[in-house]
Scaffold this motif. Structure first.
Motif, PDB file in Angstrom:
ATOM      1  N   GLY A  63     108.263  44.570 -32.044  1.00  0.00           N
ATOM      2  CA  GLY A  63     109.718  44.488 -32.090  1.00  0.00           C
ATOM      3  C   GLY A  63     110.309  43.461 -31.145  1.00  0.00           C
ATOM      4  N   VAL A  64     111.228  43.926 -30.275  1.00  0.00           N
ATOM      5  CA  VAL A  64     111.941  43.028 -29.377  1.00  0.00           C
ATOM      6  C   VAL A  64     112.050  43.620 -27.970  1.00  0.00           C
ATOM      7  CG1 VAL A  64     113.319  41.891 -31.169  1.00  0.00           C
ATOM      8  CG2 VAL A  64     114.197  43.947 -30.076  1.00  0.00           C
ATOM      9  N   ARG A  65     112.217  42.714 -26.998  1.00  0.00           N
ATOM     10  CA  ARG A  65     112.469  43.102 -25.608  1.00  0.00           C
ATOM     11  C   ARG A  65     113.771  42.454 -25.165  1.00  0.00           C
ATOM     12  NH1 ARG A  65     108.083  41.285 -22.928  1.00  0.00           N
ATOM     13  NH2 ARG A  65     107.167  43.356 -22.809  1.00  0.00           N
ATOM     14  N   PHE A  66     114.557  43.219 -24.429  1.00  0.00           N
ATOM     15  CA  PHE A  66     115.770  42.714 -23.805  1.00  0.00           C
ATOM     16  C   PHE A  66     115.576  42.808 -22.290  1.00  0.00           C
ATOM     17  CE2 PHE A  66     117.032  44.427 -27.896  1.00  0.00           C
ATOM     18  CZ  PHE A  66     117.734  43.362 -28.435  1.00  0.00           C
ATOM     19  N   SER A  67     115.975  41.770 -21.570  1.00  0.00           N
ATOM     20  CA  SER A  67     115.871  41.799 -20.118  1.00  0.00           C
ATOM     21  C   SER A  67     117.171  41.274 -19.519  1.00  0.00           C
ATOM     22  CB  SER A  67     114.682  40.971 -19.630  1.00  0.00           C
ATOM     23  OG  SER A  67     114.809  39.622 -20.022  1.00  0.00           O
ATOM     24  N   VAL A  68     117.478  41.783 -18.335  1.00  0.00           N
ATOM     25  CA  VAL A  68     118.711  41.436 -17.629  1.00  0.00           C
ATOM     26  C   VAL A  68     118.299  40.683 -16.361  1.00  0.00           C
ATOM     27  CG1 VAL A  68     120.874  42.340 -16.710  1.00  0.00           C
ATOM     28  CG2 VAL A  68     119.683  43.590 -18.534  1.00  0.00           C
ATOM     29  N   PRO A  69     118.216  39.332 -16.422  1.00  0.00           N
ATOM     30  CA  PRO A  69     117.655  38.575 -15.308  1.00  0.00           C
ATOM     31  C   PRO A  69     118.456  38.635 -14.011  1.00  0.00           C
ATOM     32  CG  PRO A  69     118.578  37.093 -16.954  1.00  0.00           C
ATOM     33  CD  PRO A  69     118.614  38.472 -17.537  1.00  0.00           C
TER      34      PRO A  69
END
Length: 147
Positions: A63-69
């Motif tokens: 699927g997908v990954r979301f990250s908050v840098p």
């Protein structure tokens, strides 16, 4: 710390990648108020509890990954299917880089995943969910006994 939710949706990684994106997160998750233009660190996103941050998205196995840098807790979450612990569901897995945190932050992180789960279950329409699931060739076989 880790956070999990399991959405009762039968789908494929391709369908997740096509439907769950930065621009569609406000549709699926009421904890995300708005998405704005891209800046150097990523797309600008407004979280209900935390305010303005940047968000990045990448395709991963399942699927997908979301990250908050720019999050001091290195918040990231994945939306995947086809792998344990529930290969027949969408697994939401969130992480932060702390062993513990204050109750308010933990509750807000749990709310993020819980409302994403609810939004996916209410709004993620899938041909697979009507009993037409495709084979899952992206499941990784256990090769330990073949050595």
């Amino acid at each position: 710390m880790e956070f999990f939710e399991y959405a009762d949706i039968l789908t494929t990684q391709e369908e997740i990648r096509n439907k769950v994106a930065i621009d569609t997160l406000p549709f699926f998750c009421e904890e995300i108020d708005e998405v704005d233009a891209a800046e150097e660190l990523g797309r600008v996103i407004y979280f209900r509890h935390w305010g303005r941050f940047h968000l990045r998205q990448e395709d991963i196995m399942g699927g997908v990954r979301f990250s908050v840098p720019d999050c001091p807790n290195a918040l990231a979450w994945t939306v995947t299917t086809g792998y344990p612990p529930y290969p027949e569901k969408i697994v939401l897995h969130g992480t932060i880089n702390r062993l513990a945190h204050d109750a308010e932050f933990i509750e807000a992180t749990q709310a993020l995943l819980a409302t994403l789960k609810a939004g996916l279950e209410a709004n993620f329409t899938s041909a697979s969910s009507q009993g037409q699931a495709e084979p899952r060739p992206f499941q990784m076989p256990d090769l330990r006994n073949n050595l």
